[in-house]
Design a protein around this motif. Structure first.
Motif, mmCIF file in Angstrom:
data_model
loop_
_atom_site.group_PDB
_atom_site.id
_atom_site.type_symbol
_atom_site.label_atom_id
_atom_site.label_comp_id
_atom_site.label_asym_id
_atom_site.label_seq_id
_atom_site.Cartn_x
_atom_site.Cartn_y
_atom_site.Cartn_z
ATOM 1 N N GLY A 1 55.097 68.544 87.683
ATOM 2 C CA GLY A 1 53.966 68.368 86.880
ATOM 3 C C GLY A 1 54.205 68.668 85.438
ATOM 4 N N ILE A 2 55.409 69.037 84.886
ATOM 5 C CA ILE A 2 55.985 69.083 83.622
ATOM 6 C C ILE A 2 55.589 67.682 83.073
ATOM 7 N N ARG A 3 54.968 67.482 81.579
ATOM 8 C CA ARG A 3 54.920 66.368 81.095
ATOM 9 C C ARG A 3 55.777 66.362 79.823
ATOM 10 N N LEU A 4 56.515 65.284 79.305
ATOM 11 C CA LEU A 4 57.252 65.150 78.299
ATOM 12 C C LEU A 4 56.916 63.852 77.784
ATOM 13 N N ALA A 5 56.820 63.609 76.565
ATOM 14 C CA ALA A 5 56.865 62.337 75.952
ATOM 15 C C ALA A 5 57.582 62.171 74.887
ATOM 16 N N PHE A 6 58.132 60.994 74.551
ATOM 17 C CA PHE A 6 59.360 60.439 73.596
ATOM 18 C C PHE A 6 58.721 59.448 72.423
ATOM 19 N N ARG A 7 58.870 59.889 71.349
ATOM 20 C CA ARG A 7 58.137 59.207 70.160
ATOM 21 C C ARG A 7 59.026 58.726 69.288
ATOM 22 N N ARG A 8 58.981 57.431 68.912
ATOM 23 C CA ARG A 8 59.830 56.600 68.315
ATOM 24 C C ARG A 8 59.765 57.288 66.834
ATOM 25 N N ASP A 9 60.958 57.511 65.989
ATOM 26 C CA ASP A 9 61.068 58.066 65.010
ATOM 27 C C ASP A 9 62.330 57.434 64.294
ATOM 28 N N ALA A 10 62.138 56.204 63.591
ATOM 29 C CA ALA A 10 63.520 55.603 63.288
ATOM 30 C C ALA A 10 64.253 56.356 62.209
ATOM 31 N N ASN A 11 63.902 57.439 61.641
ATOM 32 C CA ASN A 11 64.557 58.626 60.884
ATOM 33 C C ASN A 11 65.049 59.675 61.358
ATOM 34 N N ALA A 12 64.667 59.982 62.954
ATOM 35 C CA ALA A 12 65.268 60.966 63.618
ATOM 36 C C ALA A 12 66.500 61.447 63.252
ATOM 37 N N THR A 13 66.898 62.753 63.185
ATOM 38 C CA THR A 13 68.013 63.312 63.072
ATOM 39 C C THR A 13 68.560 64.342 63.954
ATOM 40 N N PRO A 14 69.658 64.179 64.932
ATOM 41 C CA PRO A 14 69.618 65.175 65.851
ATOM 42 C C PRO A 14 69.709 66.550 65.364
ATOM 43 N N PRO A 15 69.302 67.683 65.919
ATOM 44 C CA PRO A 15 69.562 68.938 65.482
ATOM 45 C C PRO A 15 71.112 69.243 65.991
ATOM 46 N N SER A 16 71.635 70.154 64.852
ATOM 47 C CA SER A 16 73.044 70.533 65.350
ATOM 48 C C SER A 16 73.240 71.869 65.897
ATOM 49 N N TRP A 17 72.371 72.410 66.368
ATOM 50 C CA TRP A 17 72.283 73.720 67.015
ATOM 51 C C TRP A 17 73.421 73.716 68.056
ATOM 52 N N PRO A 18 74.255 74.684 68.010
ATOM 53 C CA PRO A 18 74.161 75.986 67.448
ATOM 54 C C PRO A 18 74.663 76.194 66.187
ATOM 55 N N ARG A 19 75.167 75.149 65.542
ATOM 56 C CA ARG A 19 75.676 75.141 64.184
ATOM 57 C C ARG A 19 74.537 75.427 63.244
ATOM 58 N N ASP B 1 52.763 56.858 80.878
ATOM 59 C CA ASP B 1 52.178 56.179 79.703
ATOM 60 C C ASP B 1 53.383 55.617 79.003
ATOM 61 N N VAL B 2 53.298 54.081 78.525
ATOM 62 C CA VAL B 2 54.251 53.288 77.666
ATOM 63 C C VAL B 2 53.538 52.715 76.606
ATOM 64 N N THR B 3 53.938 52.802 75.314
ATOM 65 C CA THR B 3 53.311 52.108 74.225
ATOM 66 C C THR B 3 54.596 51.620 73.588
ATOM 67 N N ALA B 4 54.324 51.074 72.584
ATOM 68 C CA ALA B 4 55.561 50.546 71.550
ATOM 69 C C ALA B 4 56.294 51.634 70.928
ATOM 70 N N ASN B 5 55.721 52.811 70.769
ATOM 71 C CA ASN B 5 56.500 54.066 70.140
ATOM 72 C C ASN B 5 56.444 55.197 70.943
ATOM 73 N N LEU B 6 55.957 55.206 72.273
ATOM 74 C CA LEU B 6 55.877 56.466 72.980
ATOM 75 C C LEU B 6 56.107 56.187 74.461
ATOM 76 N N VAL B 7 56.760 56.946 75.198
ATOM 77 C CA VAL B 7 57.019 56.876 76.519
ATOM 78 C C VAL B 7 56.750 58.182 76.983
ATOM 79 N N GLU B 8 55.825 58.345 78.035
ATOM 80 C CA GLU B 8 55.590 59.648 78.656
ATOM 81 C C GLU B 8 55.977 59.817 80.028
ATOM 82 N N ILE B 9 56.608 60.896 80.442
ATOM 83 C CA ILE B 9 56.765 60.893 81.899
ATOM 84 C C ILE B 9 56.186 62.459 82.319
ATOM 85 N N ARG B 10 55.943 62.421 83.742
ATOM 86 C CA ARG B 10 55.392 63.605 84.445
ATOM 87 C C ARG B 10 56.561 63.829 85.581
#
Length: 130
Positions: free
Chosen positions: A46-64, A33-42
């Motif tokens: 069988g695992i399904r992952l989706a990636f949703r657009r968030d212009a303000n997303a900040t990466p986690p700093s783990w393990p810090r 599935d692909v839309t303007a703000n989301l891409v889903e893969i399988r």
């Protein structure tokens, strides 16, 4: 049948198209599935992952500790060295973690958007000898 079934894990990121390519290659997956703000893969398993657009997303700093973990994925592999070469070749990076040892051999990584994940040796299904 369970009352609730897992459907899809969704990761927020600034560029879902780019992050989808990383996981698509890593998991030998296909886009479902692909839309303007989301891409889903399988993935092939069988695992399904989706990636949703968030212009303000900040990466986690783990393990810090500066930023929360947000999400953590575990993937099973047969060969850690080969899987690591693939991760790095696709743009992922190893994470230096000082986690307590577990019964599994594992290594931590970050995807190109900074989400952490672990590659863990596939547990042996062979019966114990002795």
């Amino acid at each position: 049948m369970a009352l609730v079934n897992a459907a899809v894990v969704v990761l927020d990121c600034a560029e879902p198209e780019k992050l989808a390519v990383f996981y698509k290659e890593l998991l030998e997956a296909e886009e479902t599935d692909v839309t303007a703000n989301l891409v889903e893969i399988r993935g092939a398993d069988g695992i399904r992952l989706a990636f949703r657009r968030d212009a303000n997303a900040t990466p986690p700093s783990w393990p810090r500790p500066e930023n929360s973990l947000q999400v953590h994925l575990d993937f099973l592999v047969e060969d850690l060295d080969e899987a690591e070469r693939r991760v790095v070749g696709l743009g992922g990076r190893p994470l230096e973690t000082k986690s307590a040892p577990t019964e599994y051999e594992e290594r931590g990584y970050a995807d190109p958007a900074g989400h952490s994940f672990t590659l863990r040796i596939l547990p042996s299904m062979a019966p114990k000898q002795g």
